[in-house]
Write an enzyme that holds these catalytic residues in place. Structure first.
Site: not given
Ligand code: GDP
Ligand code: MG
Length: 160
Positions: A20, A60, A123, A137
């Protein structure tokens, strides 16, 4: 059941991994690519890319209802990302393990997020969460001519 038949049922998967914008800005690209390379998966696509808003929204789309969605789109489009396609048996789940939990404070030491990040909103890396999404993707982020079919010379030293 004959062992060689069982082995032939093992599916080669694709996953989409992305450094990212924070990972690029913090100079972590080499470190992150290196972890996947050393593990032994096959790199089939790699590029530095400024993500347009529409692509970030498509990628997303399942998170559209979340409160953090607008800031997530801003984050992903805030600077160049490094797009990678990796291939191998078990690559989807293994990449998720190398990456670690979504919240870097919960991610285990030794994982990319556990070692290199402190907050969910920064992250540093994405990895597909299922073989289906890995395919979807990869096709979303790479055009056809951008992926390479090749046989790494180390293949027989990685899998019997
Ligand atoms: P991943 O698969 O581990 O990347 O997580 P998810 O698919 O649940 O979410 C996608 C991305 O959205 C995450 O990697 C974070 O960059 C962002 N994200 C998810 N949950 C949160 C949150 O509670 N707060 C914020 N600011 N970003 C979030
Ligand atoms: Mg996800």
């Amino acid at each position: 059941f004959l062992p060689h038949l069982v082995a032939s049922l093992e599916q080669v998967e694709q996953t989409y991994v992305m450094v990212k914008p924070d990972g690029v800005q913090r100079g972590l690209v080499g470190e992150i690519i290196s972890r996947f390379e050393r593990k032994g998966f096959k790199l089939t696509g790699l590029k530095l890319f400024q993500c347009p808003k529409e692509l970030a929204e498509e990628h997303y789309k399942d998170l559209k209802a979340k409160a953090f969605y607008p800031s997530l789109i801003d984050y992903i489009t805030s600077g160049p990302v490094v797009c990678m396609a990796w291939e191998g048996v078990g690559v989807v789940a293994s990449a998720r393990k190398l990456i670690g939990s979504t919240d870097p404070l919960q991610a285990e030491p030794g994982t990319i997020r556990g070692d290199l990040a402190v907050q969910t909103g920064r992250n540093v890396i994405h990895g597909s969460d299922s073989p289906e999404n890995g395919k979807r993707e990869t096709a979303l982020w790479f055009k056809e001519g951008e992926l390479c079919e090749w046989t790494p010379v180390q293949a027989p030293w990685l899998r019997e």
